[in-house]
Design an enzyme around this catalytic site. Structure first.
Site, PDB file in Angstrom:
ATOM      1  N   HIS A  61       0.820  -1.219  -0.098  1.00  0.00           N
ATOM      2  CA  HIS A  61      -0.093  -0.116  -0.180  1.00  0.00           C
ATOM      3  C   HIS A  61       0.881   1.247  -0.016  1.00  0.00           C
ATOM      4  O   HIS A  61       0.698   2.265  -0.640  1.00  0.00           O
ATOM      5  CB  HIS A  61      -0.814   0.022   1.255  1.00  0.00           C
ATOM      6  N   GLU A  62       1.867   1.334   0.837  1.00  0.00           N
ATOM      7  CA  GLU A  62       2.581   2.408   0.985  1.00  0.00           C
ATOM      8  C   GLU A  62       3.611   2.407  -0.307  1.00  0.00           C
ATOM      9  O   GLU A  62       3.554   3.620  -0.818  1.00  0.00           O
ATOM     10  CB  GLU A  62       3.696   2.396   2.436  1.00  0.00           C
ATOM     11  N   HIS A  71       1.830   4.510  -2.909  1.00  0.00           N
ATOM     12  CA  HIS A  71       2.157   5.932  -2.728  1.00  0.00           C
ATOM     13  C   HIS A  71       3.071   6.410  -3.277  1.00  0.00           C
ATOM     14  O   HIS A  71       3.277   7.402  -4.109  1.00  0.00           O
ATOM     15  CB  HIS A  71       1.666   6.032  -1.234  1.00  0.00           C
TER      16      HIS A  71
HETATM   17 ZN   LIG Z   1      -2.298   5.182   2.156  1.00  0.00          ZN
END
Ligand SMILES: [Zn+2]
Length: 376
Positions: free
Chosen positions: A68-69, A72
């Site tokens: 998830h990170e 980003h």
């Molecule tokens: Zn996030």
């Protein structure tokens, strides 16, 4: 909130760190998976299966968080926002951007890709669960896949809550920013959302406590408190950068600092400057041109019996090491230099002449005065 961290490695060119606070959540989740979740859902399996499912499930859970990170970070990098790295800590993961997005479109995509990737990861685990069930795999495998599908979807939904600094809050900020054209206003609105999301989570945690769910309730209260604090902190941070962008180095510097010559010995410097005056560091001028900075720390790095012979020019931090700024440079750039320099000070130079010095202390004092004047 952070307790010190260690480097795990690097993925796709991003430095991955683990904050020591992370071990607490790792153990808590490992424990919950092994002794709560899996025995509860799949009572026919044995203890060794639960331990294996707990370990694999916990590792895959944190791998999901990391992915998830990373989503980003990858999107931010592609949009020209520099990412310093990713840290896993007690409340999940964080991708550190060195600057804020330049446009609402960037912000929207960089924030939005996080929940999106959690949904996709959830879908992948759901597919694994479905294939495994169709092919008759053991519940020890399909059970982990099913639970990770669930948890990633919950993660995506939680992150979509419209409170800054959660992803949903950033998406919300991007929308308000796009409509109003005012990033500060958008940040204020989204941070307010974050404050209220925080309070709601805390209230929900108290209800859980009353219902007898001790760990879940306390956990929810902690997360709510964290979101609220981060929302207020994020807004203050934004305001600071917003102010800093509009201020020039000239306005925050201490003008006409005391200076020393490069040929002074360290002993003379210690006796006549460090012990006789009130500063810890002095700009070094050669024929009126700034050539470096000499500090107490640099002197201490030289053996004491060498002080009478060694000269300042041999011990100083040379000017080439990124310690010079122009008087009209915006303060957010100056701050970035201050942050990167071991010196914690920069020299302000105009047409080759030293006109001032800026220390972290100067900036803090100056900011405090601005804050008081503006009543923030
Ligand atoms: Zn996030």
């Amino acid at each position: 909130m952070t307790m010190g961290r260690f480097r795990l490695g690097s993925i796709l060119g991003f430095e991955i760190h683990i904050d020591y606070s992370w071990f607490l959540i790792f153990v808590l989740i490992l424990w919950t998976f092994t002794f709560g979740v899996f025995p509860g859902f799949y009572p026919e399996l044995g203890p060794s299966a639960y331990v294996a499912m707990g370990i694999v499930g916990t590792l895959l859970f944190f791998a999901s968080l990391l992915a998830h990170e990373l989503s980003h970070a990858v999107v931010a990098r592609r949009r020209g926002v520099e990412v310093e790295g990713i840290t896993l800590f007690i409340f999940g993961g964080m991708a550190h951007m060195s600057a804020e997005s330049e446009t609402p479109q960037d912000e929207f995509v960089i924030a939005g890709v996080g929940p999106l990737s959690s949904f996709v990861i959830g879908a992948i685990f759901a597919a694994i669960w479905w294939v495994g069930r169709t092919l008759g795999w053991t519940e020890a495998v399909t059970g982990v896949a099913w639970y990770l599908a669930l948890i990633n979807v919950v993660l995506a939904v939680f992150n979509l809550l419209p409170g800054f600094p959660l992803d949903g809050g950033r998406v919300f900020r991007a929308i308000v920013w796009r409509i109003s054209g005012d990033m500060t206003k958008a940040t204020r609105v989204a941070a307010n959302g974050g404050k209220w999301v925080g309070y709601l989570l805390m209230a929900f945690g108290f209800l859980q406590l009353l219902a007898g769910n001790l760990i879940g309730g306390i956990w929810m209260i902690f997360i709510g408190w964290f979101v609220r604090t981060a929302a207020l902190g994020g807004y203050a941070h934004h305001l600071m950068h917003d102010v800093m962008k509009r201020v020039r180095a000239r306005q925050a510097m201490s003008p006409d600092p005391d200076t020393v010559g490069p040929d002074l010995t360290l002993q003379e410097f210690v006796d006549d400057y460090l012990l006789a005056r009130r500063h810890q560091a002095y700009p070094v001028l050669a024929d009126g041109t700034p050539v470096g900075v000499i500090t107490l720390g640099r002197v201490k790095g030289v053996a004491r019996d060498a002080w009478p012979e060694r000269r300042i020019r041999d011990a100083m931090v040379p000017a080439e090491e990124g310690i010079l700024v122009g008087p009209d440079q915006p303060m957010d750039e100056v701050l970035e230099k201050l942050r990167q320099s071991e010196l914690r000070r920069v020299l302000v130079v105009e047409d080759g002449r030293l006109v001032g010095i800026i220390t972290g202390h100067d900036v803090a004092g100056w900011l405090e005065r601005v804050r008081q004047l503006e009543g923030r």
